[in-house]
Design a protein around this motif. Structure first.
Motif, PDB file in Angstrom:
ATOM      1  N   ALA A  52       0.935  -1.161   0.208  1.00 40.94           N
ATOM      2  CA  ALA A  52      -0.077  -0.143  -0.013  1.00 40.94           C
ATOM      3  C   ALA A  52       0.824   1.237  -0.015  1.00 40.94           C
ATOM      4  N   CYS A  53       0.528   2.122  -0.873  1.00 40.02           N
ATOM      5  CA  CYS A  53       1.161   3.385  -0.910  1.00 40.02           C
ATOM      6  C   CYS A  53       1.100   4.257   0.502  1.00 40.02           C
ATOM      7  N   ALA A  54       2.005   4.832   0.935  1.00 34.69           N
ATOM      8  CA  ALA A  54       2.039   5.494   2.228  1.00 34.69           C
ATOM      9  C   ALA A  54       1.120   6.905   2.042  1.00 34.69           C
ATOM     10  N   ARG A  55       0.974   7.538   0.824  1.00 35.79           N
ATOM     11  CA  ARG A  55       0.332   8.636   0.574  1.00 35.79           C
ATOM     12  C   ARG A  55      -1.034   8.479   0.207  1.00 35.79           C
ATOM     13  N   CYS A  56      -1.359   7.435  -0.516  1.00 36.71           N
ATOM     14  CA  CYS A  56      -2.865   7.135  -1.056  1.00 36.71           C
ATOM     15  C   CYS A  56      -3.398   5.905  -0.605  1.00 36.71           C
ATOM     16  N   SER A  57      -2.793   5.067  -0.106  1.00 36.06           N
ATOM     17  CA  SER A  57      -3.025   3.593   0.341  1.00 36.06           C
ATOM     18  C   SER A  57      -3.759   2.604  -0.984  1.00 36.06           C
ATOM     19  N   MET A  58      -3.146   2.996  -2.121  1.00 42.55           N
ATOM     20  CA  MET A  58      -3.523   2.233  -3.265  1.00 42.55           C
ATOM     21  C   MET A  58      -2.223   1.254  -3.415  1.00 42.55           C
ATOM     22  N   PRO A  59      -2.530   0.114  -4.040  1.00 40.61           N
ATOM     23  CA  PRO A  59      -1.260  -0.872  -4.243  1.00 40.61           C
ATOM     24  C   PRO A  59      -0.360  -0.248  -5.122  1.00 40.61           C
ATOM     25  N   VAL A  60       1.083  -0.330  -4.874  1.00 45.45           N
ATOM     26  CA  VAL A  60       2.212   0.119  -5.495  1.00 45.45           C
ATOM     27  C   VAL A  60       3.103  -0.789  -5.643  1.00 45.45           C
ATOM     28  N   PRO A  61       4.001  -1.044  -6.700  1.00 40.26           N
ATOM     29  CA  PRO A  61       5.302  -2.028  -6.598  1.00 40.26           C
ATOM     30  C   PRO A  61       6.170  -1.488  -6.007  1.00 40.26           C
ATOM     31  N   LEU A  62       6.904  -2.261  -5.257  1.00 38.16           N
ATOM     32  CA  LEU A  62       8.098  -1.935  -4.308  1.00 38.16           C
ATOM     33  C   LEU A  62       9.163  -3.006  -4.605  1.00 38.16           C
ATOM     34  N   PRO A  63      10.411  -2.573  -4.993  1.00 39.62           N
ATOM     35  CA  PRO A  63      11.566  -3.995  -4.994  1.00 39.62           C
ATOM     36  C   PRO A  63      11.714  -4.387  -3.513  1.00 39.62           C
ATOM     37  N   ASP A  64      11.730  -5.864  -3.562  1.00 38.25           N
ATOM     38  CA  ASP A  64      12.135  -6.482  -2.245  1.00 38.25           C
ATOM     39  C   ASP A  64      13.423  -5.906  -1.745  1.00 38.25           C
ATOM     40  N   LEU A  65      14.422  -5.746  -2.469  1.00 40.60           N
ATOM     41  CA  LEU A  65      15.875  -5.176  -2.091  1.00 40.60           C
ATOM     42  C   LEU A  65      15.844  -3.983  -2.840  1.00 40.60           C
ATOM     43  N   GLY A  66      16.489  -2.948  -1.892  1.00 41.10           N
ATOM     44  CA  GLY A  66      16.885  -1.627  -2.467  1.00 41.10           C
ATOM     45  C   GLY A  66      15.618  -0.998  -2.505  1.00 41.10           C
ATOM     46  N   TYR A  67      15.760   0.400  -3.353  1.00 40.93           N
ATOM     47  CA  TYR A  67      14.661   1.246  -3.532  1.00 40.93           C
ATOM     48  C   TYR A  67      14.418   1.519  -4.947  1.00 40.93           C
ATOM     49  N   THR A  68      13.163   2.198  -5.101  1.00 37.84           N
ATOM     50  CA  THR A  68      12.857   2.816  -6.400  1.00 37.84           C
ATOM     51  C   THR A  68      12.726   4.311  -6.361  1.00 37.84           C
TER      52      THR A  68
END
Length: 140
Positions: free
Chosen positions: A81-97
């Motif tokens: 869940a996005c911290a801003r809007c709570s919609m689902p967003v992709p996030l890498p398991d390692l590292g950042y985007t």
């Protein structure tokens, strides 16, 4: 790793806000309507999903993002869940985007006054539970 179910839910939520999926590296777009039929995905959604699967998800991404569906289905990504809007967003398991949430280009979003995108509702199950509660009330 994002499961196929999570990726489908991710797409369904963004489709509800009018975000299409780009297919074949930008050659076409797909925005199924309706997204749900009763308590499951609609035929239009399933046809769009089949178009994605025909390419193995390569070159298919939600408009406004850069993560392809084949990458999301790999072990390197999760859907949260996005911290801003709570919609689902992709996030890498390692590292950042450095990618922004897909809501970044939606005017007036997040909008707490409007109904939020949601998964399909099983009306029969909901009504059955309501009926059971009413019967329990009458028995009391």
């Amino acid at each position: 790793m994002a499961s196929e179910k999570q990726v489908r839910e991710y797409l369904a939520h963004w489709f509800q806000l009018g975000k299409p999926i780009v297919l074949n590296n930008g050659q076409t777009e797909c925005l199924p309507y309706p997204i749900y039929f009763e308590n499951r995905y609609s035929q239009a959604f399933e046809e769009c999903w089949q178009q994605i699967l025909q390419t193995g998800g390569q070159g298919c991404y939600l408009k406004g993002t850069s993560q392809t569906i084949d990458k999301l289905l790999s072990s390197a990504w999760a859907v949260i869940a996005c911290a801003r809007c709570s919609m689902p967003v992709p996030l890498p398991d390692l590292g950042y985007t450095s990618d922004l949430c897909p809501c970044n280009d939606l005017a007036g979003w997040p909008n707490i006054e409007a109904p939020q995108p949601r998964p399909a509702v099983d009306s029969r199950k909901h009504l059955s539970a309501l009926q059971q509660r009413l019967e329990q009330q009458e028995a009391s």
